[in-house]
Design an enzyme around this catalytic site. Sequence first.
Site, PDB file in Angstrom:
ATOM      1  N   PHE A  97       0.867  -1.186   0.000  1.00 29.58           N
ATOM      2  CA  PHE A  97       0.000   0.000   0.000  1.00 29.58           C
ATOM      3  C   PHE A  97       0.903   1.235   0.000  1.00 29.58           C
ATOM      4  O   PHE A  97       1.113   1.853   1.044  1.00 29.58           O
ATOM      5  CB  PHE A  97      -0.912  -0.009   1.244  1.00 29.58           C
ATOM      6  CG  PHE A  97      -1.903  -1.141   1.256  1.00 29.58           C
ATOM      7  CD1 PHE A  97      -3.151  -0.992   0.666  1.00 29.58           C
ATOM      8  CD2 PHE A  97      -1.582  -2.361   1.855  1.00 29.58           C
ATOM      9  CE1 PHE A  97      -4.062  -2.044   0.678  1.00 29.58           C
ATOM     10  CE2 PHE A  97      -2.494  -3.395   1.858  1.00 29.58           C
ATOM     11  CZ  PHE A  97      -3.735  -3.251   1.267  1.00 29.58           C
ATOM     12  N   PHE A 102       2.737   1.269   3.906  1.00 28.98           N
ATOM     13  CA  PHE A 102       2.938  -0.023   4.563  1.00 28.98           C
ATOM     14  C   PHE A 102       2.742  -1.187   3.598  1.00 28.98           C
ATOM     15  O   PHE A 102       2.192  -1.022   2.496  1.00 28.98           O
ATOM     16  CB  PHE A 102       2.044  -0.157   5.814  1.00 28.98           C
ATOM     17  CG  PHE A 102       0.607  -0.547   5.549  1.00 28.98           C
ATOM     18  CD1 PHE A 102       0.222  -1.889   5.499  1.00 28.98           C
ATOM     19  CD2 PHE A 102      -0.370   0.435   5.381  1.00 28.98           C
ATOM     20  CE1 PHE A 102      -1.099  -2.244   5.285  1.00 28.98           C
ATOM     21  CE2 PHE A 102      -1.699   0.085   5.162  1.00 28.98           C
ATOM     22  CZ  PHE A 102      -2.066  -1.259   5.115  1.00 28.98           C
ATOM     23  N   GLU A 104       1.436  -5.251   3.727  1.00 28.72           N
ATOM     24  CA  GLU A 104       0.758  -6.252   4.555  1.00 28.72           C
ATOM     25  C   GLU A 104       1.283  -7.648   4.207  1.00 28.72           C
ATOM     26  O   GLU A 104       1.286  -8.036   3.038  1.00 28.72           O
ATOM     27  CB  GLU A 104      -0.755  -6.215   4.294  1.00 28.72           C
ATOM     28  CG  GLU A 104      -1.509  -7.288   5.059  1.00 28.72           C
ATOM     29  CD  GLU A 104      -2.953  -7.464   4.586  1.00 28.72           C
ATOM     30  OE1 GLU A 104      -3.320  -6.912   3.529  1.00 28.72           O
ATOM     31  OE2 GLU A 104      -3.692  -8.192   5.283  1.00 28.72           O
ATOM     32  N   ILE A 105       1.763  -8.343   5.228  1.00 26.73           N
ATOM     33  CA  ILE A 105       2.180  -9.734   5.001  1.00 26.73           C
ATOM     34  C   ILE A 105       0.966 -10.617   5.250  1.00 26.73           C
ATOM     35  O   ILE A 105       0.379 -10.587   6.345  1.00 26.73           O
ATOM     36  CB  ILE A 105       3.343 -10.114   5.945  1.00 26.73           C
ATOM     37  CG1 ILE A 105       4.587  -9.318   5.547  1.00 26.73           C
ATOM     38  CG2 ILE A 105       3.609 -11.614   5.910  1.00 26.73           C
ATOM     39  CD1 ILE A 105       5.789  -9.542   6.424  1.00 26.73           C
ATOM     40  N   VAL A 106       0.584 -11.361   4.238  1.00 27.14           N
ATOM     41  CA  VAL A 106      -0.639 -12.169   4.376  1.00 27.14           C
ATOM     42  C   VAL A 106      -0.274 -13.598   4.762  1.00 27.14           C
ATOM     43  O   VAL A 106      -0.790 -14.136   5.740  1.00 27.14           O
ATOM     44  CB  VAL A 106      -1.457 -12.149   3.063  1.00 27.14           C
ATOM     45  CG1 VAL A 106      -2.817 -12.784   3.287  1.00 27.14           C
ATOM     46  CG2 VAL A 106      -1.627 -10.724   2.549  1.00 27.14           C
ATOM     47  N   CYS A 108       3.162 -16.442   5.186  1.00 30.79           N
ATOM     48  CA  CYS A 108       4.628 -16.561   5.230  1.00 30.79           C
ATOM     49  C   CYS A 108       4.918 -17.989   5.669  1.00 30.79           C
ATOM     50  O   CYS A 108       4.425 -18.424   6.728  1.00 30.79           O
ATOM     51  CB  CYS A 108       5.166 -15.547   6.243  1.00 30.79           C
ATOM     52  SG  CYS A 108       6.858 -15.854   6.737  1.00 30.79           S
ATOM     53  N   LEU A 140       3.035  -4.768   8.247  1.00 33.60           N
ATOM     54  CA  LEU A 140       1.971  -5.147   9.180  1.00 33.60           C
ATOM     55  C   LEU A 140       1.571  -6.571   8.891  1.00 33.60           C
ATOM     56  O   LEU A 140       1.581  -7.010   7.730  1.00 33.60           O
ATOM     57  CB  LEU A 140       0.743  -4.250   8.999  1.00 33.60           C
ATOM     58  CG  LEU A 140       0.820  -2.809   9.510  1.00 33.60           C
ATOM     59  CD1 LEU A 140      -0.454  -2.064   9.145  1.00 33.60           C
ATOM     60  CD2 LEU A 140       1.045  -2.760  11.017  1.00 33.60           C
ATOM     61  N   ILE A 171      -6.180  -3.277   5.609  1.00 29.78           N
ATOM     62  CA  ILE A 171      -5.607  -4.578   5.939  1.00 29.78           C
ATOM     63  C   ILE A 171      -6.723  -5.570   6.284  1.00 29.78           C
ATOM     64  O   ILE A 171      -7.753  -5.178   6.838  1.00 29.78           O
ATOM     65  CB  ILE A 171      -4.597  -4.422   7.114  1.00 29.78           C
ATOM     66  CG1 ILE A 171      -3.846  -5.718   7.365  1.00 29.78           C
ATOM     67  CG2 ILE A 171      -5.266  -3.909   8.378  1.00 29.78           C
ATOM     68  CD1 ILE A 171      -2.684  -5.556   8.343  1.00 29.78           C
ATOM     69  N   TYR A 174      -8.032 -10.587  10.933  1.00 34.04           N
ATOM     70  CA  TYR A 174      -8.197 -12.016  11.259  1.00 34.04           C
ATOM     71  C   TYR A 174      -8.574 -12.155  12.723  1.00 34.04           C
ATOM     72  O   TYR A 174      -7.859 -11.653  13.605  1.00 34.04           O
ATOM     73  CB  TYR A 174      -6.904 -12.799  10.988  1.00 34.04           C
ATOM     74  CG  TYR A 174      -6.546 -12.858   9.527  1.00 34.04           C
ATOM     75  CD1 TYR A 174      -7.125 -13.817   8.690  1.00 34.04           C
ATOM     76  CD2 TYR A 174      -5.635 -11.964   8.972  1.00 34.04           C
ATOM     77  CE1 TYR A 174      -6.801 -13.857   7.344  1.00 34.04           C
ATOM     78  CE2 TYR A 174      -5.305 -12.001   7.639  1.00 34.04           C
ATOM     79  CZ  TYR A 174      -5.894 -12.948   6.820  1.00 34.04           C
ATOM     80  OH  TYR A 174      -5.584 -12.994   5.501  1.00 34.04           O
TER      81      TYR A 174
HETATM   82  N1  COA Z   1       7.773 -19.707  17.004  1.00 27.14           N
HETATM   83  C1  COA Z   1       8.893 -19.184  17.621  1.00 27.14           C
HETATM   84  N2  COA Z   1      10.083 -19.098  17.018  1.00 27.14           N
HETATM   85  C2  COA Z   1      10.187 -19.552  15.758  1.00 27.14           C
HETATM   86  C3  COA Z   1       9.116 -20.125  15.064  1.00 27.14           C
HETATM   87  C4  COA Z   1       7.862 -20.181  15.746  1.00 27.14           C
HETATM   88  N3  COA Z   1       6.780 -20.684  15.167  1.00 27.14           N
HETATM   89  N4  COA Z   1       9.552 -20.511  13.845  1.00 27.14           N
HETATM   90  C5  COA Z   1      10.875 -20.184  13.793  1.00 27.14           C
HETATM   91  N5  COA Z   1      11.215 -19.642  14.939  1.00 27.14           N
HETATM   92  C6  COA Z   1      12.526 -19.104  15.292  1.00 27.14           C
HETATM   93  C7  COA Z   1      13.674 -20.021  14.980  1.00 27.14           C
HETATM   94  O1  COA Z   1      13.928 -20.915  16.046  1.00 27.14           O
HETATM   95  C8  COA Z   1      14.796 -19.025  14.788  1.00 27.14           C
HETATM   96  O2  COA Z   1      15.236 -18.573  16.025  1.00 27.14           O
HETATM   97  P1  COA Z   1      16.833 -18.364  16.299  1.00 27.14           P
HETATM   98  O3  COA Z   1      17.345 -17.487  15.194  1.00 27.14           O
HETATM   99  O4  COA Z   1      16.872 -17.689  17.609  1.00 27.14           O
HETATM  100  O5  COA Z   1      17.423 -19.716  16.280  1.00 27.14           O
HETATM  101  C9  COA Z   1      14.090 -17.860  14.123  1.00 27.14           C
HETATM  102  O6  COA Z   1      12.721 -17.960  14.482  1.00 27.14           O
HETATM  103  C10 COA Z   1      14.179 -17.872  12.614  1.00 27.14           C
HETATM  104  O7  COA Z   1      14.371 -19.158  12.158  1.00 27.14           O
HETATM  105  P2  COA Z   1      14.474 -19.481  10.631  1.00 27.14           P
HETATM  106  O8  COA Z   1      15.182 -20.778  10.459  1.00 27.14           O
HETATM  107  O9  COA Z   1      15.028 -18.313   9.907  1.00 27.14           O
HETATM  108  O10 COA Z   1      12.947 -19.625  10.231  1.00 27.14           O
HETATM  109  P3  COA Z   1      12.284 -20.774   9.370  1.00 27.14           P
HETATM  110  O11 COA Z   1      13.023 -20.971   8.110  1.00 27.14           O
HETATM  111  O12 COA Z   1      12.036 -21.951  10.198  1.00 27.14           O
HETATM  112  O13 COA Z   1      10.878 -20.083   9.036  1.00 27.14           O
HETATM  113  C11 COA Z   1       8.558 -19.917   9.653  1.00 27.14           C
HETATM  114  C12 COA Z   1       9.999 -19.662  10.057  1.00 27.14           C
HETATM  115  C13 COA Z   1       7.633 -19.381  10.746  1.00 27.14           C
HETATM  116  C14 COA Z   1       8.246 -19.191   8.376  1.00 27.14           C
HETATM  117  C15 COA Z   1       8.382 -21.430   9.478  1.00 27.14           C
HETATM  118  O14 COA Z   1       8.671 -22.063  10.698  1.00 27.14           O
HETATM  119  C16 COA Z   1       7.018 -21.848   9.035  1.00 27.14           C
HETATM  120  O15 COA Z   1       6.751 -21.920   7.853  1.00 27.14           O
HETATM  121  N6  COA Z   1       6.097 -22.137   9.979  1.00 27.14           N
HETATM  122  C17 COA Z   1       4.767 -22.561   9.658  1.00 27.14           C
HETATM  123  C18 COA Z   1       3.936 -21.486   9.041  1.00 27.14           C
HETATM  124  C19 COA Z   1       3.776 -20.269   9.914  1.00 27.14           C
HETATM  125  O16 COA Z   1       3.497 -20.369  11.118  1.00 27.14           O
HETATM  126  N7  COA Z   1       3.921 -19.068   9.313  1.00 27.14           N
HETATM  127  C20 COA Z   1       3.822 -17.805  10.002  1.00 27.14           C
HETATM  128  C21 COA Z   1       2.500 -17.192   9.942  1.00 27.14           C
HETATM  129  S1  COA Z   1       1.938 -16.812   8.334  1.00 27.14           S
END
Ligand code: COA
Length: 370
Positions: A97, A102, A104-106, A108, A140, A171, A174
């Site tokens: 936007f 900003f 918006e991350i939908v 990830c 956001l 935005i 949810y």
């Molecule tokens: N809760 C808390 N910490 C988390 C986490 C979670 N769900 N997922 C990752 N971390 C931490 C890791 O331990 C790491 O911490 P450190 O650097 O202190 O060791 C840090 O966040 C980043 O780790 P990284 O390896 O770069 O992340 P990743 O490649 O595992 O990706 C996600 C992180 C969240 C995208 C991935 O775990 C995922 O796809 N999860 C399921 C989907 C999800 O929940 N998406 C987010 C909402 S849309």
Amino acid sequence: MVGPETGFFNEQVSRDQLPKEEERTGVLKFQILHNNLKEKPPDQHLIWLVGLKNVFSHQLPRMPKEYITRIVFDPKHQSLGLIKENTVIGGICFRMFPTQNFLEIVFCAIAANEQVKGYGTHMMNTLKDYAIRHNILHFLTYADESAIGYFRKQGFSRDIKLSRQAYLGYIKDYEGATLMECELNPRVPYTQFSIIINKQKEVIRQLIERKQAEIRKVHTGLSFSQGVHRIDIQEIPGILETGWKSSPEDSSKHNELDKDPEKLSVVLRNVLNQVKGHPNVWPFKEPVKEDEYPDYYETIRYPIDLHTVSERLKSGYYSCCRLFIADMLRIFRNCRTYNEKSSDYYKYANAVERFFINKMKEVGAMVDMT
Ligand code: COA
């Protein structure tokens, strides 16, 4: 390609080291994927977009698949795809936007077998650099409970700096999720951030080491083989290395005579003899007799008299004008403290003190006593 310019600093171990190394060797790449209706995207991009939709569907089981598909292929949304050996292993679906400043991350997500290897961190940093290049400084997102930890580690917080008017009605809302924001600093190259921090840590470590080496240094110390004499503070070995600097006031408290002990002694003896010849000096010549003034030593804590000053002068105690003046002025101050203002003693003290100060000025031995 939206990857970073790499190789500026020597890298040390950090969370995003593996993905950066893979990116450098060409194993990994980022690609902005966009279902653009005006300009048809390459087939490969659409294939990656389908792959990314599948990653989101697997990793976000609570989100309806149809909803994910609709958003990922919506022309107003874009995705940052993370492609490893031609396969999508993760990505971020977002909407910009620009007028509201900003993004918006939908969605990830990273594929299950690739998580906790640093891809999530590097992917977010890459999106931050991308946003800054498009003059957007706020991210956001609505994070569900399990994702809050990850977002917090990427610099997101529940404390929303952006004004509500900027995002309200723009935005997606949810239920049960927490709105989080990450404010970007346009001066930070986020994909280089860990390298810069490591470099800074290394510089600070080296500075501390250098400082400690200086602190541990043992200096030769002072030599008294030529007898005890006055020296300037800066002549003490090691003082200057501590950062000590003399102030202008310090110099006004010293006199050139202080540097020549023999000349100093002659000049002070000369002034002392003149003071001893003053017609009103007799009350100050000897210590006050306790049997004559029983309460004197209770009232006067630091008594002094001209005889004591003479003895001190003979012994070489007065290493500078300041010490000598301090003792002399104390004689007159003590007198004024003990005696009534109307008394002769009080007047004598004033008269001899004036005489003493004038003599000291005449011979150029007076210093600032404040
Ligand atoms: N809760 C808390 N910490 C988390 C986490 C979670 N769900 N997922 C990752 N971390 C931490 C890791 O331990 C790491 O911490 P450190 O650097 O202190 O060791 C840090 O966040 C980043 O780790 P990284 O390896 O770069 O992340 P990743 O490649 O595992 O990706 C996600 C992180 C969240 C995208 C991935 O775990 C995922 O796809 N999860 C399921 C989907 C999800 O929940 N998406 C987010 C909402 S849309």
